[in-house]
Write a protein that holds these residues in place. Structure first.
Motif, PDB file in Angstrom:
ATOM      1  N   UNK A 103      64.475  88.720  14.579  1.00 62.33           N
ATOM      2  CA  UNK A 103      63.987  87.564  13.681  1.00 62.33           C
ATOM      3  C   UNK A 103      63.736  86.351  14.258  1.00 62.33           C
ATOM      4  N   UNK A 104      64.924  86.141  15.271  1.00 64.89           N
ATOM      5  CA  UNK A 104      64.668  85.230  15.721  1.00 64.89           C
ATOM      6  C   UNK A 104      63.849  85.114  17.290  1.00 64.89           C
ATOM      7  N   UNK A 105      63.563  86.406  17.800  1.00 60.96           N
ATOM      8  CA  UNK A 105      63.059  86.196  18.470  1.00 60.96           C
ATOM      9  C   UNK A 105      61.195  85.934  19.309  1.00 60.96           C
ATOM     10  N   UNK A 106      60.792  86.049  18.278  1.00 59.25           N
ATOM     11  CA  UNK A 106      59.434  85.215  18.477  1.00 59.25           C
ATOM     12  C   UNK A 106      59.000  83.480  18.366  1.00 59.25           C
ATOM     13  N   UNK A 107      60.312  83.386  17.682  1.00 63.06           N
ATOM     14  CA  UNK A 107      60.343  81.751  17.749  1.00 63.06           C
ATOM     15  C   UNK A 107      61.562  80.538  18.760  1.00 63.06           C
ATOM     16  N   UNK A 130      60.810  73.818  18.856  1.00 63.79           N
ATOM     17  CA  UNK A 130      61.720  72.695  18.908  1.00 63.79           C
ATOM     18  C   UNK A 130      63.030  73.666  18.503  1.00 63.79           C
ATOM     19  N   UNK A 131      63.749  72.618  19.225  1.00 61.09           N
ATOM     20  CA  UNK A 131      65.775  73.024  18.653  1.00 61.09           C
ATOM     21  C   UNK A 131      66.295  72.702  16.838  1.00 61.09           C
ATOM     22  N   UNK A 132      65.203  71.886  16.719  1.00 56.65           N
ATOM     23  CA  UNK A 132      65.445  71.408  15.570  1.00 56.65           C
ATOM     24  C   UNK A 132      65.449  73.151  14.213  1.00 56.65           C
ATOM     25  N   UNK A 133      64.395  73.480  14.734  1.00 55.73           N
ATOM     26  CA  UNK A 133      63.078  74.173  13.829  1.00 55.73           C
ATOM     27  C   UNK A 133      64.230  75.678  14.041  1.00 55.73           C
ATOM     28  N   UNK A 134      64.737  76.082  15.618  1.00 53.82           N
ATOM     29  CA  UNK A 134      65.261  77.536  15.550  1.00 53.82           C
ATOM     30  C   UNK A 134      66.699  77.496  15.106  1.00 53.82           C
ATOM     31  N   UNK A 135      66.578  76.035  14.544  1.00 51.28           N
ATOM     32  CA  UNK A 135      68.647  76.210  14.123  1.00 51.28           C
ATOM     33  C   UNK A 135      68.095  76.159  12.563  1.00 51.28           C
ATOM     34  N   UNK A 136      67.206  76.113  11.719  1.00 55.07           N
ATOM     35  CA  UNK A 136      66.745  76.005  10.561  1.00 55.07           C
ATOM     36  C   UNK A 136      66.319  78.093  10.817  1.00 55.07           C
ATOM     37  N   UNK A 137      65.969  78.060  11.749  1.00 56.17           N
ATOM     38  CA  UNK A 137      65.299  79.372  11.045  1.00 56.17           C
ATOM     39  C   UNK A 137      66.815  80.689  11.540  1.00 56.17           C
ATOM     40  N   UNK A 138      67.722  80.000  12.146  1.00 61.91           N
ATOM     41  CA  UNK A 138      69.032  80.964  12.659  1.00 61.91           C
ATOM     42  C   UNK A 138      69.399  81.140  11.474  1.00 61.91           C
ATOM     43  N   UNK A 139      69.753  80.284  10.344  1.00 65.85           N
ATOM     44  CA  UNK A 139      70.182  80.312   8.760  1.00 65.85           C
ATOM     45  C   UNK A 139      69.769  81.267   8.111  1.00 65.85           C
ATOM     46  N   UNK A 140      68.318  81.332   8.163  1.00 66.96           N
ATOM     47  CA  UNK A 140      67.601  81.641   7.471  1.00 66.96           C
ATOM     48  C   UNK A 140      67.440  83.540   7.724  1.00 66.96           C
TER      49      UNK A 140
END
Length: 740
Positions: free
Chosen positions: A357-361, A365-375
């Motif tokens: 799920x994280x691979x396409x992103x 940006x780092x902040x977006x990746x952290x938020x997406x990692x939580x989701x």
């Protein structure tokens, strides 16, 4: 096999024990032991042949498990259950605080008989003031028994999973007073009962500082259990797929360990967490699911401190093996089954799904990746934990929620904050009470948010699948299967060709499910003991026939309506106005809208039904004195009086409900009248003196199937080829019929 023996040996052991305990497979020690010995010898002889060694080792593990079960049953369980039916004087110590009821209390006891036999049991005792607490010692004359299956719930297996192989109730005289009961002394202040004192302190601290609803949820989060939640909130959490929040398992131990790591760092946090986890296990009740989580964590923590890697799968299987070796009957614990199945899904697939799920992103940006990692983490954990638990939920609870990913996303992070806040509140109550209001003020809005989230999701009115949702379950199974293929062998699949076909199949299944449900109606018999509550429904409408039970039919009807996404009852028909058929109607109508209320004409007022008659007249109930056909969008319904004050109900020539008349009244009716044809007949066991009466009524209606509302085993046997079912044994029974 040699590299990962637990992976090959523990699953067949568990499967064999499940067959013996839950499926009641007959196991004879004289047969199982020789077979196990032969299989072990064959495995040793074939140890150089990898494939044959694996096959015989798996079979040997299953046979050894059955042998161990037979030994445990014959030497440990059978001598205790041999006491069933006897009335014994026992001296016992309470292991947990009592569960208090209207006129008595139920306590988990460590008991000893006068001849020195020792065992654990759950026992009903006379009420005391104050109620018994862990550590109190009593002497009581108790009648011992093996619990039976009640409402589809195997009480004997459930209690055996917790080490209680027999149950008891205090013996009474003709005036229903206890023959012998006295509180001897108390050791509640001893070190042995410190965990129970801590749990009691936490419950009291929370209940003193928070409103009832919030306190009930926070108590469940901290020490487990949903009994302090209201019926409405319990149902909401189950529908939303959040009931794991109040079922203490690995999630709560993870919160505790995470809190220690946050305060002391990884290494020292691990050191501090080990004694806290060991203390938390008895505080939370030491259920099989809690023990599984604790054993897994202690294995991982030991490996970390000794700088030895401990695989999650091996730790899970080792924890399961230890629990089953200590008590083979623990395999019957639904909590353990769910805990093991969900953890297995997490270990095998959660990491892979989160990475996918994280691979396409990856370039975001780092902040977006952290938020997406939580989701992504919350979503992958929810989905993977659900993969293996769906069959268990369907067979144990009759429904599964597909809304859990949404509800878990809504509550991600909040639950851990509530746990930490509740823990801090309890610590403050012990060392600095002045800080308690501050922590209560911080945690209250978070708890309120969890309650709001669960009820909001539950009120959507869709998202739950039942065993009769065949096409919906097929679609869910296909989704899970495709997900597993994607995670394990996705590189070898041409998804551009597969996904369009998959979309067509899923769309077709969803359309088929909708059409099937729209073309059928359901008759649901709720487990009401000797009372009755029958629901006639389709996807948009519901009609209730009777609402009387000592098990609170009103609560069952409300829960059923919510699970099925319905808000009101179009019609309520009372076949009699008495305790068995209308007892819970006033409570039901306080919270559920009822369009039309029907009752029989000629009801005689007695002391036991005066309030009920007054209530139905106040609510403008229409009296039925002649046969009538009800016009409703579900199915044709005919109601007709059998005698003064008693009605019968016929549903589309499929179901005939004759619950309220007595045998004498039915016999008198049949002398002058004929019964409508019906494939299924609903009777009361209290009115059946013999199978001959059952056969007579079935023959008069042409019925081949009988549903009996019963509060005991009476009348539950088949008779003359008739298929007989009872809500007493099976719990809720649902029948689907095609609309004309």
């Amino acid at each position: 096999m040699r590299e990962r023996p637990l992976v090959y040996l523990v699953p067949p052991m568990a499967a064999a024990l499940y067959a013996a305990v839950c499926l009641e497979l007959s196991v004879q020690l004289g047969i199982a032991a020789p077979i196990a010995l032969l299989l072990v010898l064959a495995a040793v002889f074939l140890r150089r042949h990898k494939c044959l060694l694996t096959v015989f080792a798996v079979l040997a593990a299953a046979a050894l498990a059955l042998t161990g079960f037979a030994v445990f049953r014959d030497l440990r369980v059978a001598p205790i259950r041999a006491l069933a039916g006897e009335t014994q004087e026992i001296t016992a110590a309470a292991l947990r605080d009592a569960e208090v009821y209207d006129t008595d209390q139920r306590v988990l006891l460590s008991a000893e008989t006068t001849d020195g036999r020792r065992f654990r049991l759950r026992c009903y005792l006379p009420e005391t003031e104050p109620p018994l607490l862990a550590g109190d010692r009593v002497r009581v004359m108790a009648t011992l028994y093996v619990p039976d299956t009640l409402g589809g719930f195997d009480r004997a297996a459930y209690q055996a999973s917790e080490g209680c192989y027999i149950a008891g109730a205090y013996a009474t005289d003709e005036e229903h007073n206890a023959v012998q009961f006295e509180v001897l002394d108390s050791k509640r202040d001893s070190l042995r009962f410190a965990p129970q004192r801590i749990a009691r302190f936490c419950r009291n601290a929370v209940q003193r500082t928070l409103p009832e609803r919030e306190a009930g949820l926070l108590t469940g989060l901290l020490v487990g259990g949903s009994k302090n939640l209201s019926d409405t909130d319990q149902t909401a959490f189950r529908i939303a797929g959040l009931s794991h929040l109040v079922a203490v398992s690995g999630l709560h131990i993870g919160f505790l360990v995470g809190f220690c790591t946050l305060l002391f760092g990884k290494r020292w946090g691990t050191v501090v967490s080990i004694p806290l986890v060991l203390l938390f296990v008895p505080v939370a009740g030491a259920t099989p699911s809690v023990l599984r989580a604790a054993l897994m964590y202690l294995t991982a923590a030991g490996g970390f401190l000794l700088r030895r890697r401990s695989g999650g799968l091996n730790a899970l299987l080792m924890a399961l093996a230890v629990l089953l070796l200590v008590n083979p009957y623990s395999i019957a614990s639904v909590g353990l089954q769910l805990s093991f199945a969900s953890t297995l899904g997490l270990i095998l697939f959660a990491g892979k799904l989160q990475h996918a799920l994280e691979k396409p992103f990856a370039g975001a940006p780092k902040l977006v990746r952290k938020a997406l990692a939580v989701i992504a983490s919350a979503l992958s954990c929810t989905v993977c934990a659900t993969i293996f638990t769906v069959p268990i939920l369907l067979t144990s609870f009759g429904a599964v929620s597909v809304l859990s990913p949404i509800s878990n996303l809504m509550t991600v992070g909040v639950t851990s904050l509530c746990f930490v806040g509740g823990f801090a509140l309890c610590v403050a109550a012990a060392v600095c009470p002045a800080l308690v209001p501050m922590f209560a003020g911080l945690v209250r809005p978070l708890i309120s948010y969890l309650l709001w989230s669960a009820n909001t999701i539950a009120d959507l009115g869709f998202g739950t699948l039942h065993p009769n949702n065949t096409f919906g379950l097929a679609a869910l199974g296909i989704v899970f299967a495709v997900l597993l293929v994607w995670l394990t062998a996705g590189k070898h699949v041409k998804w551009k060709a597969v996904l369009p076909c998959l979309a067509v199949v899923l769309t077709g299944l969803c359309i088929a499910e909708v059409q099937y449900q729209n073309g059928h109606y359901t008759v649901t018999y709720l487990p009401c003991g000797s009372g009755q509550a029958v629901l006639l429904s389709d996807t948009e409408h519901a009609m209730l026939i009777d609402c009387g039970s000592y098990r609170n039919a009103a609560r069952q009807v409300r829960e059923w309506l919510r699970w099925n996404g319905l808000k009101r009852l179009d019609t309520v028909v009372l076949t009699a106005v008495d305790q068995g058929h209308a007892r819970n109607l006033p409570e039901l109508m306080e919270t559920v809208e009822v369009g039309e209320l029907l009752m029989p004409a000629g009801c005689q007022e007695r002391r036991t039904n005066a309030d009920l008659l007054s209530f139905v007249h106040e609510h403008d109930a229409q009296e039925v004195s002649e046969p009538a056909t009800l016009t409703n969008p579900i199915a044709p319904v005919e109601i007709f009086p059998v005698t003064e004050g008693k009605l019968a109900v016929s549903i589309a020539n499929e179901v005939l409900i004759l619950h309220s008349p007595t045998e004498k009244q039915l016999s008198a009716y049949l002398e002058k009248n004929t019964l409508p044809a019906a494939a299924e007949l609903v009777l009361s066991a209290n009115h059946l003196s013999s199978g001959e009466s059952m056969a007579q009524y079935a023959e008069a209606a042409g019925a081949q199937h009988i549903i009996i509302a019963a509060s005991s085993e009476k009348g539950l046997q088949s008779h003359k080829g008739l298929d007989v079912q009872s809500t007493y044994k099976e719990g809720e029974i649902a029948r689907q019929f095609k609309k004309e």
